[in-house]
Design a protein around this motif. Structure first.
Motif, PDB file in Angstrom:
ATOM      1  N   PHE A  21       0.827  -1.205   0.000  1.00 36.38           N
ATOM      2  CA  PHE A  21       0.000   0.000   0.000  1.00 36.38           C
ATOM      3  C   PHE A  21       0.865   1.260   0.000  1.00 36.38           C
ATOM      4  O   PHE A  21       0.521   2.264  -0.634  1.00 36.38           O
ATOM      5  CB  PHE A  21      -0.933   0.001   1.211  1.00 36.38           C
ATOM      6  CG  PHE A  21      -1.921  -1.140   1.218  1.00 36.38           C
ATOM      7  CD1 PHE A  21      -2.371  -1.689   0.032  1.00 36.38           C
ATOM      8  CD2 PHE A  21      -2.393  -1.668   2.410  1.00 36.38           C
ATOM      9  CE1 PHE A  21      -3.289  -2.737   0.023  1.00 36.38           C
ATOM     10  CE2 PHE A  21      -3.302  -2.704   2.417  1.00 36.38           C
ATOM     11  CZ  PHE A  21      -3.753  -3.236   1.222  1.00 36.38           C
ATOM     12  N   LEU A  22       1.967   1.233   0.722  1.00 36.77           N
ATOM     13  CA  LEU A  22       2.879   2.380   0.709  1.00 36.77           C
ATOM     14  C   LEU A  22       3.463   2.605  -0.683  1.00 36.77           C
ATOM     15  O   LEU A  22       3.605   3.748  -1.133  1.00 36.77           O
ATOM     16  CB  LEU A  22       4.006   2.169   1.722  1.00 36.77           C
ATOM     17  CG  LEU A  22       3.637   2.299   3.202  1.00 36.77           C
ATOM     18  CD1 LEU A  22       4.822   1.911   4.080  1.00 36.77           C
ATOM     19  CD2 LEU A  22       3.204   3.736   3.514  1.00 36.77           C
ATOM     20  N   VAL A  23       3.807   1.512  -1.366  1.00 34.58           N
ATOM     21  CA  VAL A  23       4.325   1.628  -2.733  1.00 34.58           C
ATOM     22  C   VAL A  23       3.262   2.231  -3.645  1.00 34.58           C
ATOM     23  O   VAL A  23       3.559   3.105  -4.481  1.00 34.58           O
ATOM     24  CB  VAL A  23       4.779   0.245  -3.243  1.00 34.58           C
ATOM     25  CG1 VAL A  23       5.102   0.297  -4.734  1.00 34.58           C
ATOM     26  CG2 VAL A  23       5.994  -0.238  -2.465  1.00 34.58           C
ATOM     27  N   MET A  24       2.018   1.796  -3.504  1.00 33.23           N
ATOM     28  CA  MET A  24       0.931   2.344  -4.316  1.00 33.23           C
ATOM     29  C   MET A  24       0.717   3.825  -4.023  1.00 33.23           C
ATOM     30  O   MET A  24       0.497   4.627  -4.944  1.00 33.23           O
ATOM     31  CB  MET A  24      -0.345   1.546  -4.068  1.00 33.23           C
ATOM     32  CG  MET A  24      -0.256   0.094  -4.560  1.00 33.23           C
ATOM     33  SD  MET A  24      -1.522  -0.998  -3.849  1.00 33.23           S
ATOM     34  CE  MET A  24      -3.021  -0.226  -4.441  1.00 33.23           C
ATOM     35  N   LEU A  25       0.790   4.201  -2.752  1.00 32.77           N
ATOM     36  CA  LEU A  25       0.638   5.610  -2.388  1.00 32.77           C
ATOM     37  C   LEU A  25       1.764   6.448  -2.983  1.00 32.77           C
ATOM     38  O   LEU A  25       1.534   7.551  -3.513  1.00 32.77           O
ATOM     39  CB  LEU A  25       0.606   5.754  -0.861  1.00 32.77           C
ATOM     40  CG  LEU A  25       0.512   7.182  -0.311  1.00 32.77           C
ATOM     41  CD1 LEU A  25      -0.774   7.858  -0.771  1.00 32.77           C
ATOM     42  CD2 LEU A  25       0.600   7.185   1.208  1.00 32.77           C
ATOM     43  N   PHE A  26       2.995   5.929  -2.930  1.00 29.32           N
ATOM     44  CA  PHE A  26       4.124   6.645  -3.517  1.00 29.32           C
ATOM     45  C   PHE A  26       3.943   6.801  -5.021  1.00 29.32           C
ATOM     46  O   PHE A  26       4.264   7.846  -5.602  1.00 29.32           O
ATOM     47  CB  PHE A  26       5.429   5.906  -3.209  1.00 29.32           C
ATOM     48  CG  PHE A  26       6.637   6.538  -3.837  1.00 29.32           C
ATOM     49  CD1 PHE A  26       7.111   7.761  -3.391  1.00 29.32           C
ATOM     50  CD2 PHE A  26       7.298   5.916  -4.885  1.00 29.32           C
ATOM     51  CE1 PHE A  26       8.221   8.354  -3.980  1.00 29.32           C
ATOM     52  CE2 PHE A  26       8.412   6.492  -5.473  1.00 29.32           C
ATOM     53  CZ  PHE A  26       8.873   7.720  -5.019  1.00 29.32           C
ATOM     54  N   GLY A  27       3.420   5.762  -5.683  1.00 26.34           N
ATOM     55  CA  GLY A  27       3.163   5.856  -7.120  1.00 26.34           C
ATOM     56  C   GLY A  27       2.146   6.940  -7.441  1.00 26.34           C
ATOM     57  O   GLY A  27       2.309   7.690  -8.417  1.00 26.34           O
ATOM     58  N   CYS A  28       1.090   7.054  -6.625  1.00 28.93           N
ATOM     59  CA  CYS A  28       0.094   8.108  -6.842  1.00 28.93           C
ATOM     60  C   CYS A  28       0.698   9.494  -6.650  1.00 28.93           C
ATOM     61  O   CYS A  28       0.455  10.405  -7.451  1.00 28.93           O
ATOM     62  CB  CYS A  28      -1.079   7.911  -5.884  1.00 28.93           C
ATOM     63  SG  CYS A  28      -2.124   6.480  -6.252  1.00 28.93           S
ATOM     64  N   ILE A  29       1.474   9.667  -5.580  1.00 29.49           N
ATOM     65  CA  ILE A  29       2.083  10.975  -5.320  1.00 29.49           C
ATOM     66  C   ILE A  29       3.041  11.358  -6.446  1.00 29.49           C
ATOM     67  O   ILE A  29       3.058  12.503  -6.915  1.00 29.49           O
ATOM     68  CB  ILE A  29       2.809  10.957  -3.961  1.00 29.49           C
ATOM     69  CG1 ILE A  29       1.796  10.775  -2.826  1.00 29.49           C
ATOM     70  CG2 ILE A  29       3.620  12.231  -3.757  1.00 29.49           C
ATOM     71  CD1 ILE A  29       2.420  10.590  -1.461  1.00 29.49           C
ATOM     72  N   LEU A  30       3.845  10.390  -6.901  1.00 34.11           N
ATOM     73  CA  LEU A  30       4.757  10.673  -8.004  1.00 34.11           C
ATOM     74  C   LEU A  30       3.987  11.010  -9.274  1.00 34.11           C
ATOM     75  O   LEU A  30       4.397  11.890 -10.050  1.00 34.11           O
ATOM     76  CB  LEU A  30       5.670   9.478  -8.241  1.00 34.11           C
ATOM     77  CG  LEU A  30       6.755   9.663  -9.318  1.00 34.11           C
ATOM     78  CD1 LEU A  30       7.712  10.773  -8.926  1.00 34.11           C
ATOM     79  CD2 LEU A  30       7.515   8.355  -9.547  1.00 34.11           C
TER      80      LEU A  30
END
Length: 577
Positions: A345-354
Motif C-alpha cells: 500500500f505504501l508503494v501504491m501511495l508513492f506511485g500516486c504521489i509521483l
C-alpha cells in the motif's frame, strides 16, 4: 505586491443591492464562470493557507468513502451483514454522488458553492455522529449516501482552494494538483486504517470520518473563497431531468454493485432495475434533447470528440479496477490480510504521489494526449507483469506492477479532463454536460470495471476448477501420493482412517480451488492488459490522424474579454468506486 483597485470600482466585499447583479472586476480577478471563485492577488502566507485548506477539503471529500471501501470485509461482521449487503455501501455513495454532480453546477452558479458545501457537510457530520450510536447497516448506508452529496461538493471545492494557492502563471498546475489530491484517499486509507480498526473496530473508522467532516467544515468557514458572480440558472423543467436521470443512474449503480454477488441471471429484480434505469435515463435525455435551454446538451455529447473522450475515460477506469478487484482480490484469495500488504500500500501511495507531481511538472495543454498514452502504457505493463502470478506470489513480487498502475491512475486524470475542457471554454453552457460525461465515466466506469472483472474472475474460476477436477483421480499415482501425504498429517490427531481420508480429499479440493483462482486472476490480468493495449493503440491512431489531418482553423473572430483562458474546474472530479 497587490495591484490597487481603481477608485471608481467598489471593493470586492461591498454589498450590492441585487446579489445577481454582475460585479466589476479587474482583468486578473474575473471568475472563469458564474459560480466560480474570483482570483484576486494574495499574499504568500494566504496562498499557503489556501493550499492547506484545499488539501484538507480534497482529502476529506474522498477519504471518508475510501475508509469504508478499503475495509468492507472487516466491517461485515460488526455490522452483521452478508457480503452482498455490504456492496450497498459503495453503491449508495455513487448513487447520490452522480445526482449531486448533476445539480451542483447550477446550485453553485445561483447560490454559491460554499453554501452547498456547508449544508451537506453539516448533514454528513450529523448522520455520521448518529451512526456511532445506531450501529446497523441502514444507518451505514445513510452515511454513505450523505457522503456522496458532500463528496461531490468537497472535491470541486478543494480544487478551487488549490487554484487560489497558485499564481496565474501556474494555474494549470494547480488544477492538476487539485484533481490529483482527490485520487490519494484510497491508497492512503489502506495504509493506516488497520490501526483505526484496532483502536475501535468500526467505530474507529467512523469517528475518524466524523472528525474529518468537522475539521473540513471548520476550515471552509474560517477561510472563505473569494466572491463570484451569481446568476439565476434553475428552471422548473430541471426537476424532471434531475429526478429521471438521478433515478436511472442510481439504479445502474445498484445493479453494477450487486450483480456479481447475487449473480446476473439468478436475481429477477436486477433485470427489472436495469430495464427501468435505461428507460429513466433515456427519458431524461429525450427531455433535454427537446429543451430550448437544456441542462445536458445531448447534441454536443453526441459529437465525435466527446464520444471518443467518454469512451477513453470509461476504458481507462475499467483497466484501473485491476488494483482493487484484481491484485488485491488475488492476494486476499491467497489468505493475506491488510497487515501483510502494508508495504504494498505504501508503494501504491508513492506511485500516486509521483504521478501527481510529474503530471503537474510536465503538463502542457498541447501535450495532454501524450500524457494519456504514457498512463495507459504504464497500466498495460503493470497488468501483463501480474499475469504471471502463482500461488507463491506475495506482495513483494507485485511492488513494481502496482507502482506502475498507481502512477498511471493519477497521471491520466488531469490531462483527460483538460483535453475535453477546451470545448467547454468555447461554449460555457456545456459545462453541466461535461460534468455529467466526466462524472459518469469516472463513477460508473469504476463500477463497470469491478463488475466486469469480478464476473470474469468467477466465470474463469469455474472453468479452471472443472478442468483441474477432471484430472484429480485416485488412479493417478501423483494424486494418490498427495492424498496420502495429506492424510498422514492428520495421523496424530484423527484415529479413524476413513475420516483422515475424507479430510485429505477436502484439503486436496481446497488446493485445487486455490490454483483455479490463481489461474482465473491471471486471465483477468491478461484481459486488462489487452484492453489497455487496445486503448493505447486507439489513442495513438487518433494522434497520428490529427497530425496528418489537422482540423480547419476557426474563423478569425475576436474573442470576448470575458472568455476564460484557463481550464474550468469540474465538479465531476469526485469519481471514487
Amino acid at each position: 505586491m497587490q495591484e490597487s483597485r481603481p477608485r471608481d470600482l467598489p471593493p470586492l466585499h461591498s454589498i450590492v443591492a441585487d446579489k445577481y447583479a454582475p460585479r466589476q472586476w479587474l482583468p486578473h480577478e474575473r471568475p472563469m464562470l458564474p459560480g466560480s471563485a474570483s482570483t484576486p492577488l494574495h499574499r504568500p502566507l494566504r496562498r499557503v493557507q489556501y493550499a492547506i485548506v484545499g488539501t484538507v477539503v480534497a482529502l476529506t471529500g474522498g477519504l471518508g468513502n475510501a475508509l469504508i471501501t478499503a475495509n468492507l470485509q472487516y466491517l461485515q461482521g460488526p455490522l452483521g451483514a452478508y457480503a452482498y449487503e455490504m456492496a450497498w455501501l459503495p453503491a449508495a455513495y455513487v448513487m447520490t454522488n452522480l445526482s449531486a454532480n448533476l445539480v451542483l453546477v447550477k446550485f453553485r452558479q445561483q447560490f454559491g458553492l460554499r453554501h452547498f458545501t456547508e449544508i451537506f457537510l453539516s448533514l454528513y457530520a450529523l448522520i455520521a455522529l448518529g451512526h456511532i450510536f445506531v450501529n446497523d447497516l441502514s444507518s451505514a448506508i445513510a452515511v454513505r449516501a450523505a457522503h456522496g452529496f458532500a463528496g461531490a461538493a468537497l472535491s470541486s471545492l478543494g480544487l478551487y482552494y488549490m487554484i487560489q494557492a497558485f499564481p496565474a502563471r501556474h494555474r494549470l498546475r494547480a488544477v492538476v494538483i487539485g484533481l490529483g489530491m482527490g485520487q490519494l484517499p484510497l491508497p492512503l486509507a489502506r495504509v493506516f486504517t488497520t490501526e483505526l480498526l484496532e483502536l475501535g473496530e468500526w467505530r474507529g473508522l467512523y469517528l475518524f470520518e466524523l472528525g474529518l467532516a468537522v475539521v473540513a467544515l471548520a476550515c471552509v468557514i474560517a477561510l472563505k473563497l473569494p466572491p463570484s458572480d451569481r446568476i439565476r440558472t434553475f428552471e422548473k423543467r430541471d426537476a424532471a431531468t434531475i429526478v429521471l436521470f438521478g433515478g436511472g443512474a442510481a439504479g445502474l449503480a445498484a445493479v453494477l454493485s450487486l450483480g456479481r454477488y447475487l449473480w446476473w441471471t439468478s436475481t429477477p429484480w436486477l433485470g427489472v432495475t436495469l430495464a427501468c434505469s435505461i428507460v429513466l435515463i433515456a427519458a431524461a435525455l429525450w427531455l433535454e434533447h427537446h429543451r430550448a435551454n437544456p441542462m445536458i446538451n445531448t447534441r454536443w455529447l453526441a459529437s465525435g470528440d466527446m464520444l471518443r473522450l467518454g469512451l477513453t475515460l470509461l476504458l481507462i477506469r475499467i483497466v484501473l479496477s485491476e488494483q482493487s478487484t484484481g491484485a488485491l482480490g488475488f492476494l486476499q484469495a491467497l489468505g493475506l490480510s491488510n497487515d501483510q500488504m502494508h508495504t504494498l500500500f505504501l508503494v501504491m501511495l508513492f506511485g500516486c504521489i509521483l504521478g501527481v507531481g510529474l503530471s503537474a511538472l510536465l503538463i502542457r495543454r498541447e501535450h495532454v494526449a501524450y500524457h494519456l498514452i504514457a498512463a495507459v502504457a504504464a497500466i498495460a505493463v503493470g497488468a501483463f507483469m501480474d499475469a504471471g502470478s502463482t500461488s507463491l506470489t506475495r506482495p513483494a513480487q507485485m511492488y513494481l506492477s502496482q507502482f506502475l498502475l498507481a502512477f498511471g491512475s493519477v497521471f491520466f486524470l488531469a490531462p483527460a479532463m483538460i483535453s475535453g475542457i477546451g470545448a467547454v471554454v468555447a461554449q460555457p453552457g456545456n459545462l453541466i454536460s461535461f460534468v455529467v460525461l466526466f462524472g459518469m465515466a469516472q463513477n460508473l466506469g469504476g463500477l463497470v470495471g469491478s463488475a466486469f472483472l469480478g464476473t470474469l474472475q468467477v466465470v474463469r474460476e469455474k472453468y479452471h476448477s472443472s478442468v483441474l477436477n477432471e484430472h484429480l483421480t485416485l488412479l493417478d499415482p501423483q494424486v494418490a501420493a498427495r492424498v496420502q501425504a495429506y492424510a498422514g498429517a492428520y495421523a496424530h490427531t484423527v484415529g479413524d482412517p476413513a475420516a483422515r481420508q475424507a479430510l485429505a480429499l477436502r484439503q486436496l479440493g481446497a488446493a485445487a480451488t486455490r490454483e483455479a483462482n490463481v489461474l482465473a486472476y491471471n486471465d483477468v490480468f491478461l484481459v486488462i492488459g489487452w484492453i489497455a493495449l487496445a486503448t493505447l493503440a486507439w489513442n495513438g491512431a487518433l494522434i497520428a490522424w490529427r497530425r496528418w489531418h489537422p482540423p480547419a482553423p476557426p474563423p478569425a473572430n475576436p474573442a470576448p474579454a470575458s472568455t476564460p483562458a484557463l481550464p474550468i474546474p469540474s465538479d465531476a472530479a469526485s469519481g471514487h468506486p
